[in-house]
Write a protein that holds these residues in place. Structure first.
Motif, short mmCIF file in Angstrom:
data_model
loop_
_atom_site.label_atom_id
_atom_site.label_comp_id
_atom_site.label_asym_id
_atom_site.label_seq_id
_atom_site.Cartn_x
_atom_site.Cartn_y
_atom_site.Cartn_z
N ALA A 1 24.73 62.06 38.33
CA ALA A 1 24.44 61.65 39.70
C ALA A 1 24.71 62.78 40.69
CB ALA A 1 25.28 60.42 40.05
N LEU A 2 25.80 63.51 40.49
CA LEU A 2 26.12 64.63 41.39
C LEU A 2 25.05 65.71 41.32
CD1 LEU A 2 29.97 65.01 40.84
CD2 LEU A 2 28.81 64.14 42.87
N ALA B 1 23.09 65.74 56.57
CA ALA B 1 22.37 65.79 55.30
C ALA B 1 22.91 64.75 54.32
CB ALA B 1 22.46 67.19 54.70
N TRP B 2 24.25 64.63 54.26
CA TRP B 2 24.84 63.63 53.36
C TRP B 2 24.61 62.22 53.87
CZ3 TRP B 2 25.71 65.27 48.76
CH2 TRP B 2 26.09 66.60 48.54
N GLY C 1 23.42 57.25 45.07
CA GLY C 1 22.90 56.02 45.64
C GLY C 1 22.58 55.00 44.58
N PHE C 2 22.06 55.44 43.45
CA PHE C 2 21.76 54.52 42.35
C PHE C 2 23.04 53.89 41.80
CE2 PHE C 2 21.44 53.97 37.70
CZ PHE C 2 20.49 52.96 37.67
N TYR D 1 30.73 60.67 48.52
CA TYR D 1 29.90 61.20 49.61
C TYR D 1 30.77 61.92 50.64
CZ TYR D 1 25.56 58.65 48.41
OH TYR D 1 24.42 58.22 47.81
N GLY D 2 31.88 61.27 51.03
CA GLY D 2 32.76 61.86 52.03
C GLY D 2 33.38 63.17 51.58
N VAL D 3 33.81 63.22 50.32
CA VAL D 3 34.42 64.44 49.79
C VAL D 3 33.39 65.58 49.74
CG1 VAL D 3 35.43 65.49 47.73
CG2 VAL D 3 36.22 63.25 48.50
N LEU D 4 32.17 65.27 49.35
CA LEU D 4 31.13 66.29 49.31
C LEU D 4 30.84 66.82 50.72
CD1 LEU D 4 28.66 64.69 46.74
CD2 LEU D 4 30.12 66.68 46.38
N GLY D 5 30.81 65.92 51.69
CA GLY D 5 30.62 66.37 53.07
C GLY D 5 31.76 67.24 53.54
#
Length: 278
Positions: free
Chosen positions: A84-85, A215-216, A232-233, A254-258
């Protein structure tokens, strides 16, 4: 005379005391801003865990961090998280490159001349007020339900903050710099490379940070469109089975990636704008 000498000695001691370097422990903390920035999230995480264990927070509505960690390990061991990542990261990368390229080019065109401003800026100001959710049906009709609408939604979300900041950064440059470029006989490309872009760089980097965050956010919206892979899936699939722990884990990812991408731009900003640090 003796009293005067004594007063001067006291003044020197007081001056030495006020200009003495900070203690070593304080210097270490100031030298590690990431440690200071992590204190508040860690405190909130601890309060969350305590609230869950004491029953103040319902396990059905907001599971404890330990439960969410177990759910994350479950997704990781199954191999779904790595895949997924990779898929979501690819979507953000392609959408960001597309949106950022268009934003910078349009901002340069709009800020460089009155004609460019009249042609480019009005439609950009109109489009940026259109909500992303409202464009989903239109993009599905235009591009189907494959990857194209997802990429275009991310690109659209990225474009506007970067356009606005780049446009403002160029327009706020000192007009005398343009006169200097004419005196030196610089070509349009040399003027852009050596004067315009370096002068607008602080505003561009601010827009870059905003665009990466959006973007995220746009990815979360985009992956609601018939996503068969990606973060998202995983979130949508967990919602169908009422797995609140996995849903919250996906949102935290999502938050960590942002946060990581923002830290990356902050690092670039510190190196590129060293001349502006006091």
């Amino acid at each position: 005379m003796t009293l005067a000498i004594g007063w001067k000695a006291d003044d020197r001691r007081r001056t030495a005391d006020t200009t003495a370097p900070a203690p070593r422990r304080t210097r270490h903390l100031l030298a590690a801003p990431w440690l200071l920035r992590s204190l508040t999230p860690l405190a909130l995480l601890l309060a969350w865990q305590v609230g869950s264990q004491t029953g103040a927070l319902s396990e059905r509505i907001l599971p404890a961090p330990s439960v969410i960690l177990d759910a994350g390990l479950e997704v990781w061991r199954s191999g779904e998280l790595g895949d997924a990542l990779a898929v979501s990261g690819q979507r953000v990368l392609f959408g960001f490159v597309l949106g950022a390229t268009l934003a910078v080019l349009l901002a340069i065109l709009a800020a460089s001349s009155r004609i460019g401003e009249y042609l480019v800026d009005p439609p950009m100001q109109m489009l940026r007020t259109v909500p992303l959710f409202g464009l989903i049906p239109v993009f599905i009709i235009w591009f189907g339900i494959d990857e194209q609408p997802k990429l275009f939604l991310i690109a659209l979300g990225v474009a506007f903050p970067l356009y606005l900041n780049t446009y403002a950064g160029i327009r706020q440059l000192d007009p005398k710099l343009g006169e200097l470029a004419q005196v030196l006989g610089l070509t349009a490309w040399e003027k852009l490379r050596d004067i315009v872009f370096p002068g607008a760089l602080p505003a561009v980097l601010v827009g870059l940070r905003q665009s990466l965050g959006i973007a995220w956010l746009s990815l979360i919206v985009a992956e609601q469109i018939n996503a068969s892979a990606g973060l998202g899936f995983i979130v949508n699939n967990a919602r169908e089975f009422l797995r609140t722990d996995i849903v919250i884990f996906g949102l935290l990812v999502y938050g960590v990636l942002g946060l990581l991408t923002d830290a990356l731009v902050r690092g670039v900003e510190r190196r590129a704008l060293r001349w502006s640090k006091r």
